[in-house]
Structure formats: structure tokens, C-alpha cells
Design an enzyme around this catalytic site. Structure first.
Site, mmCIF file in Angstrom:
data_model
loop_
_atom_site.group_PDB
_atom_site.id
_atom_site.type_symbol
_atom_site.label_atom_id
_atom_site.label_comp_id
_atom_site.label_asym_id
_atom_site.label_seq_id
_atom_site.Cartn_x
_atom_site.Cartn_y
_atom_site.Cartn_z
ATOM 1 N N HIS A 1 23.648 57.997 11.841
ATOM 2 C CA HIS A 1 22.348 57.557 12.251
ATOM 3 C C HIS A 1 22.352 56.181 13.021
ATOM 4 C CE1 HIS A 1 19.766 61.159 11.654
ATOM 5 N NE2 HIS A 1 20.446 61.172 10.622
ATOM 6 N N CYS B 1 13.014 64.791 13.182
ATOM 7 C CA CYS B 1 14.535 64.798 12.747
ATOM 8 C C CYS B 1 14.213 64.348 11.259
ATOM 9 C CB CYS B 1 15.379 63.998 13.456
ATOM 10 S SG CYS B 1 17.125 63.861 12.981
ATOM 11 N N GLY C 1 17.021 61.848 10.347
ATOM 12 C CA GLY C 1 16.437 60.765 11.078
ATOM 13 C C GLY C 1 15.351 59.839 10.462
HETATM 14 N N1 LIG Z 1 21.691 66.554 15.310
HETATM 15 C C1 LIG Z 1 21.956 66.147 13.819
HETATM 16 C C2 LIG Z 1 21.875 67.668 12.805
HETATM 17 C C3 LIG Z 1 20.449 68.049 12.723
HETATM 18 C C4 LIG Z 1 19.577 67.057 11.876
HETATM 19 C C5 LIG Z 1 18.047 67.111 12.230
HETATM 20 N N2 LIG Z 1 17.563 68.448 12.860
HETATM 21 C C6 LIG Z 1 17.231 66.813 11.020
HETATM 22 O O1 LIG Z 1 16.417 67.610 10.636
HETATM 23 O O2 LIG Z 1 17.928 66.265 10.077
HETATM 24 C C7 LIG Z 1 23.437 65.707 13.858
HETATM 25 O O3 LIG Z 1 24.220 66.065 14.813
HETATM 26 O O4 LIG Z 1 23.820 65.190 12.754
#
Ligand SMILES: N[C@H](CCC[C@H](N)C(=O)O)C(=O)O
Length: 276
Positions: free
Chosen positions: A161, A219, A222
Site C-alpha cells: 500500500h 479496502c 487499505g
Molecule cells: N486489491 C488488493 C487485494 C484486495 C484487498 C482489499 N479488497 C481488502 O479488503 O483488503 C491487492 O491487489 O493487494
């Protein structure tokens, strides 16, 4: 072959969840992308595949695929939906479940009132343990994005991130800067781009342009990464309410070496089956 699935979401971050314990599942990246298409398939931000664990110490393994077909290390909202799924499907009757992910074991736990708390493990930082071409190990790094230079804090929750502080999330350039950050050359495995507005020392608003999925309603990793970034920058205390477009998450981090704990809801929208 027919495949049973559940359609679920965590604060609007939506998933197709598949039982790979009692079903034999083989999905190519192309078929994954078709299933994730919101016109030609079921539609999802991520697909979660539940499997038997590799180690007897754990209860399950779960694999996470973005809707662009890429397999990733970790998913916070997905972890809450995972534990609701295995409980509803009677794959487990435990309250705290040890589940293997591509980057370590996490422990989601069913709580009161339908809320689920997940020990997401300890965050890791650039430059050592994140695919990020860093210059030194400062808490913030300047990053040239288009014709702007922004300050990011890079945090791994298993997945990478890049978090920046913005004055107002509603007017933040998520749609334009998000993809430029996701595909920035200093992130050889791409990155999730967080835009965090500090409301107070225990409250933020957050939007995330997700790697492999675009902006999502919420997320989970996130939110964890943003709170850790804010604490490291001296802007936040250890317990923070995170307002996402889809709703609220409670995040807690007691500092270096400690796990990040995330609490929030999970919803099953419908179950179905589809020809694969
Ligand atoms: N797109 C993220 C994975 C899904 C994470 C997100 N949907 C969550 O709730 O943590 C990645 O490629 O690292």
C-alpha cells in the site's frame, strides 16, 4: 461443471466466495476475469477460494484473486466474509479460525452483533519487505506522479500500500492519480493507492484505488495500512475509526511488531451456482 458460490460484501467491497474444500475448482485467469465481469459474469472486486490448510495447525487456506485475474497476498474485507462463509456453510463451528493466506496466517473471529474482528498480523515497511524501489527507510517517500510530487508512506499488510494524506477525500484525484500510482515503476508488483483525510487523532476518511480492481467502496488492508501510516507519521492514536465510502471499520495498532486488528461487518447477499 456447476460451481456453487456465495456473493458477499464487506462494506460494499464485493466478493464471490467459493468452497474449494467440498468442490474441485480449477479456474483459469481468463475464466476468473469473465466471472468478475459485471455484465458478462457474476461481478466481483475479488474472488475468494476456500481450501483445506497446508499445515495441520491451521483450519483453512484461502486464495484471493483480483477481478483482473491477479492472485494477491491478503484481503481484509475478504477475511471477514471468509469467516462468515465457512460458518454459514458449516465448514467450521469455531469462533476464531486460523487461515493461511499467501503471506502468513490471519485469525478472523466472530464477534457480537455480526461484527468480525481479524488479527491481520504485523505490518511491514519499505524498503526491506515491500516490492518498492525506496531511497532510504524514511517514514515518507517523495513520489513523482505525473507532473506532481506527492509524499507517500509505504506499508505492507502482506499486500503493498502507498498511502498519502489529502485535505478532502471527496475531491482527491483518486481516479486520475490512482492508476498512475498503481502502475508506478517504483512498484514492480504494482501497489494499492490510499488517499487518507485526517478528521481527528482517532478518525479518518479513506478512499483506496485498489491494485487489480480500481477504486472500491472499501479496502480492509487499505484501512489497516492507512492507520499504520498515520500513526507512524505522528498524526493518529492507536485506535481509529475509518470512514470508507461503504461504511466504517475500527482499526487498532499498538506499534512496531504488534498486529493490526480490524473490526467490521460482512454480508451474504445471495448464493448461486454457475457453469464453469
Ligand atoms: N486489491 C488488493 C487485494 C484486495 C484487498 C482489499 N479488497 C481488502 O479488503 O483488503 C491487492 O491487489 O493487494
Amino acid at each position: 461443471m456447476k460451481l456453487k458460490f456465495s456473493k458477499m460484501h464487506g462494506l460494499g467491497n464485493d466478493f464471490v466466495v467459493i468452497d474449494g474444500v467440498r468442490q474441485t475448482v480449477t479456474l483459469t485467469a481468463d475464466r476468473l476475469r469473465q466471472l468478475g465481469d459485471r455484465h458478462l459474469g457474476i461481478g466481483f472486486d475479488q474472488l475468494l477460494l476456500v481450501e483445506a490448510p497446508q499445515s495441520q495447525e491451521n483450519d483453512f487456506r484461502y486464495r484471493i484473486f483480483n477481478n483482473d485475474g491477479s492472485e494477491v497476498e491478503q484481503c481484509g474485507n475478504g477475511a471477514r466474509c471468509f469467516v462468515k462463509f465457512v460458518t454459514e456453510q458449516r465448514l467450521s463451528n469455531k469462533r476464531a479460525i486460523r487461515v493461511e493466506t499467501a503471506r502468513g496466517v490471519i485469525v478472523p473471529e466472530l464477534g457480537a452483533g455480526g461484527l468480525i474482528t481479524v488479527d491481520m498480523g504485523a505490518p511491514r515497511f519499505a524498503p526491506l519487505e515491500i516490492p518498492f524501489l525506496a531511497e532510504g527507510d524514511a517514514i515518507t517517500h517523495p513520489l513523482q506522479v505525473g507532473d506532481e510530487s506527492i509524499d507517500i508512506t509505504v506499508v505492507s499488510m502482506g499486500n503493498p500500500h502507498a498511502v498519502q494524506v489529502v485535505s478532502h477525500v471527496d475531491t482527491a484525484p483518486v481516479g486520475t492519480q490512482g492508476p498512475l500510482i498503481e502502475h508506478h515503476s517504483r512498484f514492480p508488483e504494482r501497489v494499492n493507492a490510499g488517499f487518507m483525510q485526517i478528521v481527528g487523532r482517532s478518525e479518518i476518511r479513506l478512499r483506496v484505488y485498489e491494485r487489480g480492481a480500481g477504486e472500491t467502496q472499501a479496502c480492509g488492508t487499505g484501512a489497516c495500512a492507512a492507520v499504520v501510516a498515520g500513526i507512524r507519521r505522528g498524526l493518529l492514536d492507536s485506535k481509529v475509526m475509518v470512514h470508507t465510502r461503504g461504511g466504517q471499520l475500527q482499526i487498532e495498532w499498538q506499534g512496531n511488531g504488534q498486529p493490526v486488528r480490524m473490526t467490521g461487518p460482512a454480508v451474504t447477499v445471495f448464493t448461486g451456482e454457475i457453469e464453469v
